[in-house]
Design a protein around this motif. Structure first.
Motif, PDB file in Angstrom:
ATOM      1  N   PHE A  95       1.025  -1.619  -0.060  1.00  0.00           N
ATOM      2  CA  PHE A  95      -0.021  -0.636   0.317  1.00  0.00           C
ATOM      3  C   PHE A  95       0.556   1.535  -0.122  1.00  0.00           C
ATOM      4  N   SER A  96       0.255   2.311  -0.551  1.00  0.00           N
ATOM      5  CA  SER A  96       0.621   3.701  -0.157  1.00  0.00           C
ATOM      6  C   SER A  96       0.802   3.693   1.059  1.00  0.00           C
TER       7      SER A  96
ATOM      8  N   PHE B 287       8.151  10.757   5.436  1.00  0.00           N
ATOM      9  CA  PHE B 287       7.756  12.155   5.775  1.00  0.00           C
ATOM     10  C   PHE B 287       8.253  12.539   4.104  1.00  0.00           C
ATOM     11  N   GLU B 288       9.195  12.217   3.131  1.00  0.00           N
ATOM     12  CA  GLU B 288       9.631  12.924   2.258  1.00  0.00           C
ATOM     13  C   GLU B 288       9.309  11.786   1.360  1.00  0.00           C
ATOM     14  N   SER B 289       9.096  10.628   1.216  1.00  0.00           N
ATOM     15  CA  SER B 289       8.132   9.628   0.805  1.00  0.00           C
ATOM     16  C   SER B 289       6.774  10.437   0.553  1.00  0.00           C
ATOM     17  N   VAL B 290       5.826  10.400   1.448  1.00  0.00           N
ATOM     18  CA  VAL B 290       4.324  10.872   1.800  1.00  0.00           C
ATOM     19  C   VAL B 290       4.202  12.324   0.799  1.00  0.00           C
ATOM     20  N   CYS B 291       5.167  13.639   0.673  1.00  0.00           N
ATOM     21  CA  CYS B 291       4.938  14.210   0.021  1.00  0.00           C
ATOM     22  C   CYS B 291       4.715  13.812  -1.187  1.00  0.00           C
ATOM     23  N   GLN B 292       6.247  13.750  -1.845  1.00  0.00           N
ATOM     24  CA  GLN B 292       6.159  12.872  -2.779  1.00  0.00           C
ATOM     25  C   GLN B 292       4.932  12.634  -3.227  1.00  0.00           C
TER      26      GLN B 292
ATOM     27  N   LEU C  15      -0.453  19.937   7.627  1.00  0.00           N
ATOM     28  CA  LEU C  15      -0.815  18.555   8.209  1.00  0.00           C
ATOM     29  C   LEU C  15      -1.962  18.958   7.785  1.00  0.00           C
ATOM     30  N   ASP C  16      -2.811  19.904   8.191  1.00  0.00           N
ATOM     31  CA  ASP C  16      -3.869  19.520   7.440  1.00  0.00           C
ATOM     32  C   ASP C  16      -4.028  19.944   6.007  1.00  0.00           C
ATOM     33  N   ASP C  17      -3.494  20.612   5.602  1.00  0.00           N
ATOM     34  CA  ASP C  17      -3.832  20.854   3.790  1.00  0.00           C
ATOM     35  C   ASP C  17      -2.707  19.916   3.617  1.00  0.00           C
ATOM     36  N   LEU C  18      -2.200  18.651   4.079  1.00  0.00           N
ATOM     37  CA  LEU C  18      -1.103  17.122   3.409  1.00  0.00           C
ATOM     38  C   LEU C  18      -2.710  16.363   3.765  1.00  0.00           C
ATOM     39  N   ALA C  19      -3.642  16.387   4.722  1.00  0.00           N
ATOM     40  CA  ALA C  19      -4.428  15.349   5.091  1.00  0.00           C
ATOM     41  C   ALA C  19      -5.547  15.726   4.135  1.00  0.00           C
TER      42      ALA C  19
END
Length: 460
Positions: free
Chosen positions: A169-170, A345-350, A453-457
């Protein structure tokens, strides 16, 4: 285990079965990635024969297979002398009734009889093609599945009507399982990765620390020896491979650094690295602006978050964990966890960047990755060669809000990224766990996007 997601893979299998004519699918992927659960979900409410191969003598394998087929079709178990007879019998059965036939852990059968792909080829060419039935070969040994089923030299090459290469899973997909808020979810994903079995082992009513101690640091826990077990199922002598994985997980990422940390010469090391890449246990990365095959600025990373966690924190501390797991957690793991999570976190941001591209929030980019040269490094660089456009981004997993210093630093690094013409368009994106200094969003131009984090969510 509860079944999650895999909607695209299910749709592909269902469409193949419902379409006119026969179907021959290959499903493969690393162990614990959920192949069996996917196939069970697909077969539910459909006529199917499911045979799970085991590591046992060939006559016993064949006997169990034929018994499984006969049970489904309410037949007496026929006497068969070889796999040719077994598949002839299967062909007679699927000719009179549409059915899904799943052979799981197919590599175990090949290990006992290397001619088995030839028998399957004859079955597909001479019998399956004349039916509306479906054959699915499934396996966890990626090397065997790619060579003996999918490879050019395999008798089965060109016979398949489709394949599913099942990936972990991503982060976005794992969010359906991880019962924490986004910050804790990123931390948890940095420990379990996206392997379904690992993600679902955690009890999200407990803290992450409690889960680590009970599900990983306990010598009786499944995950305590899991990586060693996985390597032993793929490799005869895993000791050197384990030392390489530990070196990479603890920060030795270039070939020279890995050689120095393990004492393995560059010649043998190259072969070990190739094997680990083929097993999808490590990844080779080059700067996103460089040619993948030609670049000499390669770095290696452990390809799975759980393996990276285990080889960084568990394997080097096995003796201490046996005696005092609480001390290891509080003294070694907990203080270093933020640094470990920062890479995740870098991978999540990608992932978020690709989602922003799909949504149209960002303009189109064809490649997204990291960039480095000498001492300079940028967490996210995306390229749009057709439009001479470049995206540069930083990801900060820190306890303090991001301020103007990071903006100035990224602008300075942008000048060092040699790509495209001098008139290239540049866009920027910042991701921050702890948000941004007051006024920063207002002071930056339209070419800047800022995500807390709110924007990312919301994005994921």
């Amino acid at each position: 285990m509860t079944f999650y997601d895999r909607a695209d893979e299910l749709d592909a299998l269902e469409m193949a079965f419902e379409s006119a004519g026969h179907a021959f699918y290959v499903v493969y992927g690393r162990r614990r990635v959920g192949k069996t659960e996917l196939l069970k979900e697909f077969c539910a409410d459909r006529p199917y024969v499911y045979y799970l191969a085991a590591q046992e003598a060939e006559p016993r394998q064949r006997e169990k297979f034929v018994t499984q087929v006969a049970d489904h079709f309410d037949d007496r178990v026929p006497a068969v002398d070889g796999w040719d007879d077994a598949f002839d019998y299967l062909g007679e059965c699927v000719a009179r009734e549409q059915c899904i036939v799943v052979i799981d852990e197919f590599p175990y059968l090949v290990a006992e009889n290397e001619s088995l792909p030839s028998y399957v080829q004859s079955f597909v060419d001479e019998q399956l093609q004349e039916t509306e039935s479906m054959l699915v070969l499934c396996g966890s040994s990626i090397s065997t599945m790619e060579s003996e089923v999918l490879g050019h030299e395999s008798p089965l090459y060109g016979r398949r009507t489709g394949q599913v290469d099942l990936e972990p899973f991503s982060f976005r997909e794992a969010r359906d399982v991880i019962g924490y808020d986004l910050e804790q979810a990123v931390e948890s994903y940095a420990v379990t990765g996206g392997t379904p079995m690992y993600v679902t082992l955690f009890d999200y009513t407990y803290t992450l620390g409690e889960n680590i101690k009970s599900e990983i640091l306990s010598p009786t826990a499944v995950l305590y020896n899991e990586p060693e077990f996985l390597l032993r199922t793929e490799l005869r002598n895993p000791a050197r491979y384990m030392s390489i994985l530990e070196a990479i997980a603890t920060g030795h990422t270039t070939p020279n650094e890995i050689a120095g940390a393990t004492g393995i010469g560059s010649g043998p090391l190259s072969k070990y690295l190739q094997t680990l890449r083929r097993l999808r246990l490590i990844e080779r990365e080059v700067p996103v602006t460089a040619a993948q095959k030609k670049s000499k600025r390669s770095r290696y990373g452990v390809a799975d978050e759980f393996l990276r966690f285990w080889f960084r924190f568990v394997e080097p501390n096995r003796s201490s964990i046996e005696e005092a797991p609480q001390v290891v957690f509080e003294g070694t793991i907990e203080p270093a966890l933020p640094d470990h999570v920062a890479t995740t976190f870098e991978s999540v941001c990608q992932e978020a960047v690709w989602e922003l591209i799909r949504r149209g929030t960002l303009e189109p980019y064809s490649r997204v990755g990291r960039w480095w040269y000498g001492e300079d490094e940028v967490d996210i660089v995306a390229l749009a060669p057709q439009d001479d456009r470049l995206l540069l981004g930083e990801c900060k997993w820190t306890t303090t809000p991001v301020g103007y210093g990071l903006v100035d630093d990224l602008l300075e690094k942008a000048d060092a990224v040699r790509w495209g013409p001098g008139t290239r368009e540049e866009q920027y994106v910042l991701f921050s766990k702890s948000g941004f200094r007051d006024g920063l969003r207002d002071d930056l131009g339209e070419e800047w996007l800022l995500f807390d984090l709110d924007d990312l969510a919301e994005t994921l």
